[in-house]
Design a protein around this motif. Structure first.
Motif, mmCIF file in Angstrom:
data_model
loop_
_atom_site.group_PDB
_atom_site.id
_atom_site.type_symbol
_atom_site.label_atom_id
_atom_site.label_comp_id
_atom_site.label_asym_id
_atom_site.label_seq_id
_atom_site.Cartn_x
_atom_site.Cartn_y
_atom_site.Cartn_z
ATOM 1 N N ALA A 162 -5.097 -15.309 -15.226
ATOM 2 C CA ALA A 162 -5.522 -13.912 -15.409
ATOM 3 C C ALA A 162 -4.291 -13.003 -15.457
ATOM 4 O O ALA A 162 -3.235 -13.359 -14.918
ATOM 5 N N PRO A 163 -4.406 -11.841 -16.086
ATOM 6 C CA PRO A 163 -3.292 -10.887 -16.025
ATOM 7 C C PRO A 163 -2.930 -10.630 -14.555
ATOM 8 O O PRO A 163 -3.809 -10.588 -13.691
ATOM 9 N N VAL A 164 -1.650 -10.468 -14.295
ATOM 10 C CA VAL A 164 -1.164 -10.400 -12.913
ATOM 11 C C VAL A 164 -1.871 -9.324 -12.101
ATOM 12 O O VAL A 164 -2.302 -9.578 -10.974
ATOM 13 N N THR A 165 -2.013 -8.122 -12.644
ATOM 14 C CA THR A 165 -2.633 -7.049 -11.865
ATOM 15 C C THR A 165 -4.099 -7.367 -11.551
ATOM 16 O O THR A 165 -4.577 -7.085 -10.460
ATOM 17 N N VAL A 166 -4.787 -7.965 -12.502
ATOM 18 C CA VAL A 166 -6.191 -8.331 -12.294
ATOM 19 C C VAL A 166 -6.286 -9.429 -11.233
ATOM 20 O O VAL A 166 -7.086 -9.343 -10.297
ATOM 21 N N ALA A 167 -5.468 -10.455 -11.379
ATOM 22 C CA ALA A 167 -5.489 -11.569 -10.430
ATOM 23 C C ALA A 167 -5.115 -11.102 -9.031
ATOM 24 O O ALA A 167 -5.733 -11.525 -8.046
ATOM 25 N N LEU A 168 -4.129 -10.222 -8.922
ATOM 26 C CA LEU A 168 -3.708 -9.725 -7.603
ATOM 27 C C LEU A 168 -4.855 -8.999 -6.924
ATOM 28 O O LEU A 168 -5.160 -9.259 -5.752
ATOM 29 N N HIS A 169 -5.512 -8.106 -7.649
ATOM 30 C CA HIS A 169 -6.614 -7.358 -7.028
ATOM 31 C C HIS A 169 -7.763 -8.295 -6.661
ATOM 32 O O HIS A 169 -8.328 -8.188 -5.568
ATOM 33 N N ARG A 170 -8.114 -9.223 -7.542
ATOM 34 C CA ARG A 170 -9.197 -10.175 -7.234
ATOM 35 C C ARG A 170 -8.863 -10.984 -5.993
ATOM 36 O O ARG A 170 -9.719 -11.221 -5.131
ATOM 37 N N TYR A 171 -7.612 -11.448 -5.923
ATOM 38 C CA TYR A 171 -7.189 -12.265 -4.779
ATOM 39 C C TYR A 171 -7.279 -11.451 -3.482
ATOM 40 O O TYR A 171 -7.871 -11.905 -2.507
ATOM 41 N N VAL A 172 -6.702 -10.264 -3.493
ATOM 42 C CA VAL A 172 -6.693 -9.437 -2.280
ATOM 43 C C VAL A 172 -8.126 -9.101 -1.858
ATOM 44 O O VAL A 172 -8.481 -9.222 -0.681
ATOM 45 N N GLU A 173 -8.954 -8.713 -2.805
ATOM 46 C CA GLU A 173 -10.349 -8.391 -2.485
ATOM 47 C C GLU A 173 -11.060 -9.614 -1.893
ATOM 48 O O GLU A 173 -11.787 -9.504 -0.904
ATOM 49 N N GLY A 174 -10.843 -10.776 -2.498
ATOM 50 C CA GLY A 174 -11.475 -11.995 -1.999
ATOM 51 C C GLY A 174 -11.020 -12.365 -0.599
ATOM 52 O O GLY A 174 -11.834 -12.712 0.258
ATOM 53 N N ILE A 175 -9.729 -12.265 -0.354
ATOM 54 C CA ILE A 175 -9.206 -12.639 0.967
ATOM 55 C C ILE A 175 -9.635 -11.631 2.025
ATOM 56 O O ILE A 175 -9.938 -12.010 3.161
ATOM 57 N N ILE A 176 -9.707 -10.366 1.683
ATOM 58 C CA ILE A 176 -10.218 -9.385 2.651
ATOM 59 C C ILE A 176 -11.660 -9.742 3.010
ATOM 60 O O ILE A 176 -12.045 -9.703 4.187
ATOM 61 N N GLY A 177 -12.452 -10.125 2.033
ATOM 62 C CA GLY A 177 -13.825 -10.564 2.316
ATOM 63 C C GLY A 177 -13.854 -11.783 3.218
ATOM 64 O O GLY A 177 -14.655 -11.860 4.156
ATOM 65 N N VAL A 178 -12.973 -12.740 2.958
ATOM 66 C CA VAL A 178 -12.888 -13.935 3.810
ATOM 67 C C VAL A 178 -12.503 -13.536 5.228
ATOM 68 O O VAL A 178 -13.105 -13.995 6.204
ATOM 69 N N ASN A 179 -11.501 -12.686 5.351
ATOM 70 C CA ASN A 179 -11.040 -12.276 6.686
ATOM 71 C C ASN A 179 -12.140 -11.583 7.472
ATOM 72 O O ASN A 179 -12.227 -11.739 8.691
ATOM 73 N N ARG A 180 -12.966 -10.830 6.775
ATOM 74 C CA ARG A 180 -14.047 -10.128 7.471
ATOM 75 C C ARG A 180 -15.194 -11.070 7.816
ATOM 76 O O ARG A 180 -15.851 -10.905 8.845
ATOM 77 N N THR A 181 -15.456 -12.044 6.960
ATOM 78 C CA THR A 181 -16.548 -12.983 7.212
ATOM 79 C C THR A 181 -16.155 -14.034 8.241
ATOM 80 O O THR A 181 -16.965 -14.415 9.088
ATOM 81 N N TRP A 182 -14.931 -14.515 8.152
ATOM 82 C CA TRP A 182 -14.430 -15.583 9.022
ATOM 83 C C TRP A 182 -13.156 -15.107 9.719
ATOM 84 O O TRP A 182 -12.062 -15.542 9.375
#
Length: 181
Positions: free
Chosen positions: A58-78
């Motif tokens: 994915a384009p770097v900016t898109v991938a970075l935001h997706r990754y950060v959003e996903g990991i924040i969700g993981v951190n909040r869930t687990w």
């Protein structure tokens, strides 16, 4: 509960879940088995978030935001720390694979000019997880996407007054008064 108190008892965990402790023991033979299941779920969620971010293609900016959003969700869930389980080889290998994948992505982001070059080795891959952890725990009024906006903006633009979206610096010079008519 285990994130807040790693010594929480099975009885307390069961009560919080609204079930009898025997129900927990039917599914998990021991506290260690319950912890292993939690760590497994967190690792699987990290791997899923990394895969969904498409860090390689994915384009770097898109991938970075997706990754950060996903990991924040993981951190909040687990919200449990994996460090206790890193002694187990399979868990350490899986975590190390995720760490390498992120490091490769951050190198790509640097090569493409999104992150400035010349920073000390490992600096960005140390700062980014810390920013995500802070956002996960302290920006709880924001959705994971909104918290990701903050993290990505902070990572890419910093906190200085010249940063994107930052307020203009206040001048200490006296303001000109409008001319009288």
């Amino acid at each position: 509960m285990l994130a807040a108190d790693q010594a929480a008892s099975i009885t307390a965990i069961a009560a919080e879940a609204g079930v009898d402790r025997r129900t927990v023991y039917r599914r998990f033979a021991s506290r260690e088995e319950l912890l292993a299941a939690i760590y497994e779920a967190r690792l699987a969620a990290i791997e899923r978030a990394t895969e969904e971010a498409r860090l390689r293609e994915a384009p770097v900016t898109v991938a970075l935001h997706r990754y950060v959003e996903g990991i924040i969700g993981v951190n909040r869930t687990w919200p449990v720390d994996l460090s206790r389980m890193l002694a187990e080889e399979s868990i350490r290998r899986r975590r190390d694979r995720s760490v390498r994948e992120l490091a490769d992505f951050l190198r790509r982001a640097t090569d493409e000019g999104l992150i400035r070059s010349g920073l000390p080795d490992g600096w960005v891959s140390t700062v980014l997880p810390e920013l995500m952890n802070i956002a996960s725990r302290q920006l709880t009024d924001l959705s994971p996407a909104q918290a990701a906006d903050m993290v990505v903006d902070t990572l890419l633009n910093g906190l200085g007054a010249g940063a994107t979206g930052a307020a203009a610096p206040r001048s200490t010079a006296p303001q000109a008064q409008p001319a009288a008519r």
